[in-house]
Design an enzyme around this catalytic site. Structure first.
Site, short mmCIF file in Angstrom:
data_model
loop_
_atom_site.label_atom_id
_atom_site.label_comp_id
_atom_site.label_asym_id
_atom_site.label_seq_id
_atom_site.Cartn_x
_atom_site.Cartn_y
_atom_site.Cartn_z
N SER A 32 32.64 43.45 46.75
CA SER A 32 32.32 42.00 47.01
C SER A 32 33.07 41.44 48.18
O SER A 32 34.14 41.53 48.12
CB SER A 32 32.51 41.01 45.78
N HIS A 63 24.57 42.32 45.86
CA HIS A 63 24.96 43.65 46.09
C HIS A 63 23.80 44.52 46.67
O HIS A 63 22.75 44.72 46.02
CB HIS A 63 25.24 44.68 44.79
N HIS A 85 28.50 49.70 38.53
CA HIS A 85 29.28 49.27 37.60
C HIS A 85 29.02 49.63 36.13
O HIS A 85 27.81 49.54 36.14
CB HIS A 85 29.63 47.57 37.62
N TYR A 87 29.39 47.82 33.63
CA TYR A 87 28.91 46.51 33.08
C TYR A 87 27.40 46.26 33.17
O TYR A 87 26.51 45.69 32.38
CB TYR A 87 29.40 45.39 33.48
N GLU A 88 26.85 47.05 34.30
CA GLU A 88 25.33 47.06 34.25
C GLU A 88 24.72 48.05 33.50
O GLU A 88 23.50 47.95 33.28
CB GLU A 88 25.10 47.63 35.89
N ALA A 115 36.81 43.16 44.72
CA ALA A 115 37.43 41.95 44.45
C ALA A 115 38.24 42.04 42.93
O ALA A 115 37.76 42.89 42.33
CB ALA A 115 36.27 41.05 44.44
N MET A 213 36.68 45.36 37.54
CA MET A 213 35.57 45.88 36.80
C MET A 213 34.91 46.99 37.59
O MET A 213 33.94 47.48 37.34
CB MET A 213 34.38 45.12 36.37
N SER A 214 35.69 47.69 38.39
CA SER A 214 35.18 48.70 39.37
C SER A 214 36.22 49.78 39.60
O SER A 214 37.18 49.77 38.91
CB SER A 214 34.46 48.31 40.49
N ASN A 237 40.87 35.41 42.58
CA ASN A 237 40.92 34.28 41.77
C ASN A 237 42.10 34.71 40.88
O ASN A 237 42.49 35.83 40.97
CB ASN A 237 39.86 34.10 40.73
N HIS A 249 31.94 33.25 38.86
CA HIS A 249 31.82 34.17 40.03
C HIS A 249 31.83 33.46 41.43
O HIS A 249 32.08 34.09 42.62
CB HIS A 249 30.33 34.66 39.72
N1 HPA Z 1 38.60 39.83 36.32
C1 HPA Z 1 37.69 41.05 36.61
N2 HPA Z 1 37.04 41.26 37.61
C2 HPA Z 1 37.23 40.32 38.74
C3 HPA Z 1 38.14 39.25 38.70
C4 HPA Z 1 38.72 39.00 37.43
O1 HPA Z 1 39.20 38.05 37.24
N3 HPA Z 1 37.85 38.76 39.79
C5 HPA Z 1 37.16 39.43 40.62
N4 HPA Z 1 36.61 40.25 39.74
#
Ligand code: HPA
Length: 279
Positions: A32, A63, A85, A87-88, A115, A213-214, A237, A249
């Site tokens: 991202s 994406h 991912h 999670y998909e 990210a 998550m990747s 973040n 997000h």
């Molecule tokens: N947690 C998990 N994945 C992320 C985060 C987060 O805080 N920020 C960007 N991807």
């Protein structure tokens, strides 16, 4: 040849056919915020995932789902714009299918970006981190199940999963460009929910500096194949519970946009100075 290997060879042959005689020296997976670098690749050939036999097709909004093959900073590169991912709903071996295809094509170097949530409380959103190691506690693995000997051994080392020489390259690139580069441990969470504050406290105690998550499935698959991996995270973040605010997000996208220029100049310098012996 088993079914997976047959499919990988078919995917690799299709891509090789589309790119003609171009040589690919470095493969890149753009997370991202960094996907746009794919648009700046020179003499590009775009290949939609949906056109590649057996390739998964990404579902995440924002994406893209294509490969871009061309040149960046004088190197032959292949970029994944959009990754797969867990999670998909993909299994981890499906997530790493493109990485295995790259290996079958003869690509030895892999630059992964993502990210990430920032767990280290001395850092702040916008900071960039060189991934020196990772923690994966979820039990899935891209290598669970029958081993494919053509890809590598059943049991393989993870001590040099993040290539130490490439870390030197990244540090020098950051210094040359005057970009602060943190270093730390990335912890994989399965998502798609952000973590709970308790999970983040646990991750910090475990030694993690960032979470996301990747990336980890790709690194595991690449390690089996002895590919040379460099990983970079953008702290988008503060992770859950660190600040008195909820996560969303939009913040991830906003911070990614804010630092993408810096991130891009770091990635360019790294690609420019990528050591020949790793190609
Ligand atoms: N947690 C998990 N994945 C992320 C985060 C987060 O805080 N920020 C960007 N991807």
């Amino acid at each position: 040849m088993d079914d997976l290997m047959k499919k990988l060879h078919e995917s690799a042959e299709y891509i090789s056919g589309r790119i003609g005689g171009r040589k690919v020296e470095i493969a890149m997976v753009l997370g991202s915020g960094l996907g746009e670098l794919g648009e700046k690749i020179e003499n590009p050939v775009f290949i939609d995932y949906r056109d590649i036999p057996h390739f998964p097709v990404s579902t995440v909004p924002g994406h893209k789902g294509r490969l871009v093959v061309g040149e960046l900073e004088g190197k032959g590169v292949m970029c994944m714009q959009g990754r797969f991912h867990f999670y998909e709903g993909w299994s981890m071996d499906e997530c790493v299918y493109p990485i295995r295809t790259m290996f079958i094509m003869g690509i030895k170097s892999l630059l992964l970006t993502n990210a990430a949530g920032c767990i280290n409380t001395s850092w702040k959103p916008g900071d960039l981190m060189l991934i020196t190691d990772h923690i994966k506690l979820i039990p899935e693995s891209p290598n669970r199940g029958p081993n494919h000997d053509e890809l590598g051994p059943r049991f393989f080392d993870m001590c040099n999963a993040y290539d130490k020489d490439l870390m030197v390259t990244a540090r020098k690139a950051a210094e040359k460009k005057g970009i602060g580069l943190r270093e730390g441990v990335y912890m994989l969470f399965s998502g798609p929910n952000f973590e709970t504050p308790a999970e983040i406290r646990f991750a910090r105690l475990a030694g993690a500096d960032a979470c996301g998550m990747s990336t980890v499935p790709e690194v595991i698959a690449a390690s089996q194949m002895r590919m040379h991996v460099l990983g970079l995270s953008c702290m988008t973040n503060m992770a859950a519970g660190i600040l008195d605010q909820s996560l969303n997000h939009e913040e991830v996208i906003e911070t990614g946009n804010r630092v993408k220029g810096t991130f891009e100049s770091l990635v360019r310098e790294i690609v420019r100075t990528w050591p020949k012996e790793k190609i």
